[in-house]
Design a protein around this motif. Structure first.
Motif, PDB file in Angstrom:
ATOM      1  N   CYS A 258       0.834  -1.203   0.000  1.00  0.00           N
ATOM      2  CA  CYS A 258       0.000   0.000   0.000  1.00  0.00           C
ATOM      3  C   CYS A 258       0.867   1.250   0.000  1.00  0.00           C
ATOM      4  O   CYS A 258       0.578   2.211  -0.723  1.00  0.00           O
ATOM      5  CB  CYS A 258      -0.926   0.002   1.215  1.00  0.00           C
ATOM      6  SG  CYS A 258      -2.216  -1.252   1.131  1.00  0.00           S
TER       7      CYS A 258
ATOM      8  N   ILE B 288      -1.171   4.390  -1.351  1.00  0.00           N
ATOM      9  CA  ILE B 288      -2.539   4.270  -0.858  1.00  0.00           C
ATOM     10  C   ILE B 288      -2.553   4.608   0.629  1.00  0.00           C
ATOM     11  O   ILE B 288      -1.799   4.035   1.407  1.00  0.00           O
ATOM     12  CB  ILE B 288      -3.074   2.841  -1.082  1.00  0.00           C
ATOM     13  CG1 ILE B 288      -3.070   2.504  -2.571  1.00  0.00           C
ATOM     14  CG2 ILE B 288      -4.460   2.685  -0.498  1.00  0.00           C
ATOM     15  CD1 ILE B 288      -3.384   1.055  -2.872  1.00  0.00           C
TER      16      ILE B 288
ATOM     17  N   LEU C 120      -8.027   2.786   1.972  1.00  0.00           N
ATOM     18  CA  LEU C 120      -8.222   1.341   2.121  1.00  0.00           C
ATOM     19  C   LEU C 120      -9.655   0.976   2.477  1.00  0.00           C
ATOM     20  O   LEU C 120     -10.065  -0.163   2.268  1.00  0.00           O
ATOM     21  CB  LEU C 120      -7.257   0.778   3.167  1.00  0.00           C
ATOM     22  CG  LEU C 120      -5.810   0.663   2.729  1.00  0.00           C
ATOM     23  CD1 LEU C 120      -4.954   0.153   3.874  1.00  0.00           C
ATOM     24  CD2 LEU C 120      -5.671  -0.237   1.514  1.00  0.00           C
TER      25      LEU C 120
ATOM     26  N   VAL D 282      -6.013  -4.220  -4.342  1.00  0.00           N
ATOM     27  CA  VAL D 282      -4.667  -3.708  -4.055  1.00  0.00           C
ATOM     28  C   VAL D 282      -3.612  -4.620  -4.672  1.00  0.00           C
ATOM     29  O   VAL D 282      -2.632  -4.155  -5.253  1.00  0.00           O
ATOM     30  CB  VAL D 282      -4.459  -3.545  -2.536  1.00  0.00           C
ATOM     31  CG1 VAL D 282      -3.014  -3.201  -2.220  1.00  0.00           C
ATOM     32  CG2 VAL D 282      -5.391  -2.490  -1.975  1.00  0.00           C
TER      33      VAL D 282
ATOM     34  N   TYR E 177      -0.885  -3.574  -7.548  1.00  0.00           N
ATOM     35  CA  TYR E 177       0.556  -3.787  -7.366  1.00  0.00           C
ATOM     36  C   TYR E 177       1.132  -4.575  -8.545  1.00  0.00           C
ATOM     37  O   TYR E 177       2.184  -4.243  -9.068  1.00  0.00           O
ATOM     38  CB  TYR E 177       0.824  -4.510  -6.052  1.00  0.00           C
ATOM     39  CG  TYR E 177       2.286  -4.695  -5.777  1.00  0.00           C
ATOM     40  CD1 TYR E 177       3.065  -3.640  -5.324  1.00  0.00           C
ATOM     41  CD2 TYR E 177       2.904  -5.919  -5.971  1.00  0.00           C
ATOM     42  CE1 TYR E 177       4.409  -3.793  -5.080  1.00  0.00           C
ATOM     43  CE2 TYR E 177       4.248  -6.077  -5.731  1.00  0.00           C
ATOM     44  CZ  TYR E 177       5.000  -5.022  -5.274  1.00  0.00           C
ATOM     45  OH  TYR E 177       6.338  -5.183  -5.047  1.00  0.00           O
TER      46      TYR E 177
END
Length: 54
Positions: A10, A15, A20, A28, A32
């Motif tokens: 994150c 983020i 979240l 997420v 990534y």
């Protein structure tokens, strides 16, 4: 996946904790994965004629 690894990803993606609340773990992870593909250059690019033939 451990919590520290998830939090590291994150941070790498930028983020925040507040963001979240709106995202899932899978989203997420997908973000990534796609971020690591950003520097990939494709050998060929499709032209308009390729799309028309498709």
């Amino acid at each position: 996946m451990t919590t520290p690894l998830f939090m590291l990803r994150c941070v790498q993606l930028g983020i925040s904790i507040r963001d979240l609340e709106l995202l899932t773990i899978g989203l997420v992870n997908d973000m990534y994965t796609e971020s690591s593909n950003d520097s990939y250059t494709y050998p060929t690019r499709a032209s308009q004629s390729d799309f028309d033939a498709f």
